[in-house]
Design an enzyme around this catalytic site. Structure first.
Site, PDB file in Angstrom:
ATOM      1  N   ASP A   1      29.948  40.887  39.732  1.00  0.00           N
ATOM      2  CA  ASP A   1      31.162  40.113  39.515  1.00  0.00           C
ATOM      3  C   ASP A   1      32.339  41.089  39.613  1.00  0.00           C
ATOM      4  O   ASP A   1      32.709  41.738  38.635  1.00  0.00           O
ATOM      5  CB  ASP A   1      31.092  39.458  38.135  1.00  0.00           C
ATOM      6  CG  ASP A   1      32.316  38.620  37.815  1.00  0.00           C
ATOM      7  OD1 ASP A   1      33.264  38.627  38.606  1.00  0.00           O
ATOM      8  OD2 ASP A   1      32.315  37.966  36.752  1.00  0.00           O
TER       9      ASP A   1
ATOM     10  N   ASP B   1      36.154  22.772  37.124  1.00  0.00           N
ATOM     11  CA  ASP B   1      35.729  24.105  36.705  1.00  0.00           C
ATOM     12  C   ASP B   1      35.323  24.061  35.219  1.00  0.00           C
ATOM     13  O   ASP B   1      35.131  22.990  34.635  1.00  0.00           O
ATOM     14  CB  ASP B   1      36.865  25.098  36.975  1.00  0.00           C
ATOM     15  CG  ASP B   1      36.368  26.492  37.319  1.00  0.00           C
ATOM     16  OD1 ASP B   1      35.451  26.968  36.633  1.00  0.00           O
ATOM     17  OD2 ASP B   1      36.906  27.107  38.246  1.00  0.00           O
TER      18      ASP B   1
ATOM     19  N   ASP C   1      28.324  29.310  39.344  1.00  0.00           N
ATOM     20  CA  ASP C   1      29.166  30.504  39.411  1.00  0.00           C
ATOM     21  C   ASP C   1      28.569  31.554  38.469  1.00  0.00           C
ATOM     22  O   ASP C   1      27.623  31.288  37.728  1.00  0.00           O
ATOM     23  CB  ASP C   1      30.581  30.113  38.977  1.00  0.00           C
ATOM     24  CG  ASP C   1      31.642  31.134  39.373  1.00  0.00           C
ATOM     25  OD1 ASP C   1      31.295  32.150  40.006  1.00  0.00           O
ATOM     26  OD2 ASP C   1      32.810  30.903  39.038  1.00  0.00           O
TER      27      ASP C   1
ATOM     28  N   ARG D   1      27.736  31.521  44.024  1.00  0.00           N
ATOM     29  CA  ARG D   1      28.468  32.757  44.309  1.00  0.00           C
ATOM     30  C   ARG D   1      27.513  33.899  44.617  1.00  0.00           C
ATOM     31  O   ARG D   1      27.743  34.676  45.525  1.00  0.00           O
ATOM     32  CB  ARG D   1      29.389  33.122  43.148  1.00  0.00           C
ATOM     33  CG  ARG D   1      30.359  34.253  43.516  1.00  0.00           C
ATOM     34  CD  ARG D   1      31.422  34.465  42.467  1.00  0.00           C
ATOM     35  NE  ARG D   1      30.893  35.034  41.232  1.00  0.00           N
ATOM     36  CZ  ARG D   1      31.645  35.365  40.187  1.00  0.00           C
ATOM     37  NH1 ARG D   1      32.961  35.154  40.223  1.00  0.00           N
ATOM     38  NH2 ARG D   1      31.108  35.883  39.107  1.00  0.00           N
TER      39      ARG D   1
ATOM     40  N   ASP E   1      36.235  35.602  44.488  1.00  0.00           N
ATOM     41  CA  ASP E   1      37.586  35.549  43.930  1.00  0.00           C
ATOM     42  C   ASP E   1      38.570  36.353  44.787  1.00  0.00           C
ATOM     43  O   ASP E   1      38.955  37.479  44.445  1.00  0.00           O
ATOM     44  CB  ASP E   1      37.563  36.083  42.492  1.00  0.00           C
ATOM     45  CG  ASP E   1      36.687  35.215  41.597  1.00  0.00           C
ATOM     46  OD1 ASP E   1      36.390  34.071  41.986  1.00  0.00           O
ATOM     47  OD2 ASP E   1      36.296  35.687  40.522  1.00  0.00           O
TER      48      ASP E   1
ATOM     49  N   HIS F   1      40.963  26.357  46.459  1.00  0.00           N
ATOM     50  CA  HIS F   1      40.658  26.677  45.067  1.00  0.00           C
ATOM     51  C   HIS F   1      41.709  27.642  44.560  1.00  0.00           C
ATOM     52  O   HIS F   1      42.273  28.426  45.338  1.00  0.00           O
ATOM     53  CB  HIS F   1      39.260  27.305  44.973  1.00  0.00           C
ATOM     54  CG  HIS F   1      38.784  27.576  43.574  1.00  0.00           C
ATOM     55  ND1 HIS F   1      39.002  26.698  42.531  1.00  0.00           N
ATOM     56  CD2 HIS F   1      38.091  28.629  43.049  1.00  0.00           C
ATOM     57  CE1 HIS F   1      38.464  27.206  41.426  1.00  0.00           C
ATOM     58  NE2 HIS F   1      37.912  28.371  41.719  1.00  0.00           N
TER      59      HIS F   1
END
Length: 918
Positions: free
Chosen positions: A260, A406, A519, A579, A595, A653
């Site tokens: 991440d 979300d 996610d 993701r 992201d 998004h």
């Protein structure tokens, strides 16, 4: 979304304020370099040279399906077992493991699709120096050299690929803590468990405040591959970098370790959210692939004997008659597991895609709606907000298929729940969307709030299905809900239970038009090392270090996707976005590039990132339109919509602290530009759907680099600012701020390409300068193709189900124009289980346009018809007739552009028909 240092309450708000007030960029200190990863540093210190490994030819055993042979490391006398397999489809599999390990080493399960059919190997010759094997193909041979051990795959006199030719095979065997071994560099005995060597991280390693206990000690593996004649290699996503992989000499290797990474940087080899250990090598003569089946942290080094040479330098070599053959050398280094590598020998790009698909499966066939436009934000506030956004699309005449929710839609970040104040009647909301033939996606993340009153947590704990820490207790870390448990998705029982939670009677408020987004499934652990799980956490008997890159695949694929299929009784195709991903993830759904930021360079990088994923089987890829972080200018937002409309997964998004950016909030002129881009996407849905059907059947990528279709054209080998959709549409998005023009390369000597907006014809094998305005999306159709469209755009793809087709026929002096039309119900598995589909070939030859059934055994009907045909590059006919009943067809001819338009020919889209030009 990822803010690893967020906690709860005031701390969350404080961190958001700090982030918004400062510069957003990755904190590289949160993530290891190779030098900070003990096994990578240790392995990379081993330099090319004489290998200590020797093949013991007297141990060779050959059966119908495999060859086995022992190897010995002459420095430490450890024996390894080499296994060789020749697989159907021109694939060679090489496995190397310890002959007698102290305990089993991890071998990756659940990625390969079934048993791989083998072909017989035969010994052609053998002496004291080695063995020559036939690989089945007439001129292909595999040479096993004994001292030092080396493998060469040859075709005729040409070496295609060599293993261990640089002597970088290294296999750290399992040992007891106080074992001794011989250092391969100094030839002296060292005590691996001794205090003087602790800094090497053999038995314990510390990064920042985190300590990895390494109970099994050093277990890393390494192997080098040499590719003579190759200068261009691609693949090994995910990295925010160019399509062509760079050499890593003197810098960091490419890293494959699902992480991440907050606000990732561009053009570097840092690890990102997914890892597919597949590399493609290409030159004008051949394409090959290397699939390194290992789920542990992996680093990949690339070197080249032509790296750094200028074009002039290469020309000088040619003029002076330099005999140096270009060569690329690749070295794979993994922390644990075994060496298990599949060498896919092509020779064409399409062959490599088929070979890889035979190993790991093809792209899942998405429901048609999944190829439409998706509107997402972190977060739509409540049911009224969802309703207002939905109505906004209707008021501004913009189609969409999915609206997304979300994490804030849940009750306190408890997944499978709804906030009782903001979303008190989720079914009412879903019914409102369903009435417009639209759908919703809600997020379900794989970290579970530790709360005894939360039934999901209580049941997982009661079933003892959480990942364990090294001491045997449930592993816990911080994520969005605060203190969280992490389900052990490597356990089939956990996956089955998770899948059952998507049943309509268990997932309260869910309906058939609610789909799922996974996610944070790297897994993300805000207070863990590198924002992820401790490597010494336990999944049953295996450490997390062994399975890390598989975690996301298990969450999304073998659990969530199965759950969506099961809830419908096995009839409905799911839509799931993930993701994190690994090899094989293509079988289950979509991915996105994580992201990103509202910056022009992030728009540009979305193209090579998705192209790289397509090369390794994952076609359903997209990037957050507009950028997740920061606020795009109106120009950037418009250009991003124009680019995203021609990428496979099309979703806008945005981060919760960015200003709202629904398509109508930037003034009427920009609303019109965005509307036009989205409508272009919808007119092309028949073509997109056909391409995904082909990807599902064959493994060929949907969005593909130019070199895939023009493999001998060296000008295409480094192009990654334009791309093909299938074979027939070439797209060069505008990705430069303030652009007044772009230069597109149109490939193919003798080809012709038609601008799809103006119908102007251009020759191939040229760089074409194209003046652009803010409304321009440069797209070209290849001469010799037929592309179906639906030009009546409605509020969603479902509303267009029975609408008519328009066929765009682009003529070529080189070839017959061909295309296909694929139709099914758009959402069930009936195309597979009941053969309920229409698949037709379309051809234009000898002044006749014809439709013929490709699968007579299929069974489906449609109310759609052929409403219009545009023939580009045509001559004016005297008359046009429909052959089946000799009726005349109305037509118009635009002489200045050589465009013939046939109006209302009226044939059913599923029927046989021929239209004749006379």
């Amino acid at each position: 979304m990822s803010f690893p240092w967020f906690r709860m309450g005031l701390l969350l708000g404080l961190c958001i304020s700090l982030l918004l007030g400062g510069s957003w960029a990755v904190d590289r200190g949160n993530f290891k370099t190779c030098d900070q990863s003990a096994f990578c540093k240790r392995q990379r210190a081993l330099k090319p040279g004489q290998s200590p490994y020797r093949a013991l030819l007297d141990t060779l055993e050959l059966s119908d399906s495999r060859l086995t042979l022992q190897l010995i490391n002459d420095n430490n006398k450890v024996h390894l077992l080499l296994e060789l397999y020749r697989l159907q489809g021109n694939i060679t599999r090489v496995k190397i493991n310890e002959l007698k390990p102290l305990k089993p080493r991890y071998e990756v399960p659940d990625v390969l699709v079934g048993d791989q059919p083998t072909e017989p190997l035969s010994v052609l010759s053998q002496d004291d120096n080695g063995v020559v094997l036939s690989l089945g193909a007439e001129s292909q041979r595999l040479i096993v050299s004994a001292r030092p051990f080396r493998l060469d795959i040859m075709e005729g006199p040409e070496v295609l690929l060599s293993l261990n030719s640089r002597g970088l095979l290294a296999f750290e065997h399992l040992r007891l803590r106080k074992d001794t071994a011989i250092s391969t560099e100094s030839n002296k005995t060292i005590q691996y468990g001794g205090k003087d060597k602790e800094e090497d991280g053999l038995w314990e390693e510390t990064f920042k405040t985190h300590t990895d206990s390494k109970p099994n000690g050093p277990t890393s593996i390494s192997l080098d591959f040499s590719l003579p004649g190759v200068e261009h290699v691609y693949g090994i996503p995910e990295h925010a970098d160019n399509l062509k992989l760079k050499t890593t000499d003197g810098g960091e290797p490419y890293r494959l370790y699902n992480l991440d990474v907050f606000q990732y940087e561009l053009y570097n080899p840092m690890a990102l959210y997914g890892a597919v250990p597949v590399m493609l090598a290409h030159n004008a003569q051949r394409t090959m692939g290397i699939f390194w089946l290992n789920a542990a942290e992996t680093w990949v080094d690339i070197s080249s004997n032509t790296a750094g040479k200028t074009v002039f330098g290469k020309m000088l070599d040619f003029v002076q008659g330099s005999s140096e053959t270009p060569q690329t050398d690749v070295r794979w280094i993994s922390e644990s597991g075994i060496i298990d590598v599949f060498i896919m020998l092509g020779p064409k790009p399409s062959d490599v895609f088929s070979q890889y698909a035979s190993l790991t499966g093809t792209q899942s066939f998405p429901p048609l709606a999944g190829l439409g436009y998706h509107q997402c934000r972190w977060n739509y506030n409540d049911q009224d907000d969802v309703k207002a956004v939905d109505q906004g699309f209707d008021q501004h005449d913009i189609p969409y298929d999915f609206i997304w929710l979300d994490i804030e839609h849940t009750d306190g970040k408890r997944y499978f729940t709804w906030d009782p104040e903001k979303f008190p009647q989720p079914k009412e909301m879903l019914h409102g969307i369903k009435d417009k033939r639209r759908k919703m996606v809600a997020i379900v993340d794989p970290h579970i709030k530790v709360d005894s009153g939360y039934k999901i947590h209580s049941e997982i704990r009661a079933r003892d299905l959480y990942v364990k820490n090294k001491d045997g207790g449930d592993y816990e870390g911080w994520c969005w809900p605060g203190n969280s448990g992490y389900p052990d998705f490597t356990n089939p029982e956990m996956r089955a239970w998770w899948a059952s939670m998507f049943a309509y009677d268990k997932y309260e408020g869910s309906m058939e038009n609610l789909y799922t987004w996974n996610d944070m499934n790297e897994p993300s652990v805000f207070n863990g090392p590198e924002v992820t799980m401790y490597k010494d956490a336990m999944h049953g008997k295996w450490e997390h270090r062994d399975v890390h890159n598989l975690y996301g695949l298990y969450v999304q694929h073998m659990a969530t996707t199965d759950g969506l299929i099961q809830r419908s009784g096995g009839t409905e195709r799911p839509f799931v976005l993930t993701r994190a991903f690994f090899a094989g993830s293509q079988r289950y759904g979509a991915v996105w590039t994580g992201d990103n930021a509202a910056e022009w360079d992030h728009l540009k990088i979305s193209i090579p990132m998705c192209l790289s994923l397509g090369l390794v089987g994952i076609s359903l890829c997209g990037a957050d339109v507009g950028g997740f972080f920061k606020s795009p200018s109106a120009e950037l937002l418009v250009r991003w919509y124009q680019t995203g409309a021609y990428q496979p997964f099309f979703r806008a998004h945005a981060h919760l602290d960015t200003p709202r950016r629904e398509p109508w909030l930037f003034g009427p002129e920009n609303t019109a530009l965005i509307r036009d881009a989205i409508r272009q996407r919808y007119t092309l849905l028949p073509y997109w759907y056909q391409q995904f059907y082909q990807a599902h059947k064959t493994g060929q990528p949907v969005m593909r680099p130019l070199w895939v279709e023009y493999p001998k054209d060296t000008a295409t080998f480094t192009i990654d600012d334009e791309f093909l959709i299938g074979q027939d549409l070439l797209v060069h998005p505008v990705t430069e701020e303030g652009a007044r023009g772009v230069t597109a390369y149109l490939p193919g000597q003798g080809e012709v390409w038609y601008d799809v907006h103006t119908f102007q014809k251009h020759n191939g094998a040229q760089n074409l300068y194209i003046p652009v305005t803010m409304s321009s999306i440069p797209v070209f159709q290849r001469g010799g193709s037929i592309v179906p469209r639906k030009v009546r755009v409605r509020r969603s793809s479902d509303c267009m189900e029975n609408d008519p087709y328009t066929l765009y026929v682009a003529l070529s002096p080189q070839r017959v124009a061909v295309g296909e039309l694929y139709i099914d119900d758009g959402h069930t598995f009936n195309f597979q289980t009941k053969k309920e589909f229409i698949h037709r070939s379309l051809t234009f030859a000898n002044n006749a346009l014809a439709s013929r059934n490709l699968f007579p055994e299929s069974n489906f009907s449609t109310d759609s018809w052929i409403e219009k045909v545009l023939i580009l590059g045509a001559s004016k006919p005297n008359k046009v007739t429909l052959q089946m009943d000799e009726t005349s067809v109305e037509f118009e001819f635009e002489a200045s552009m050589s465009v013939l338009t046939l109006r209302k020919p009226g044939m059913n889209a599923g029927a046989d028909w021929t239209v004749v030009l006379q």
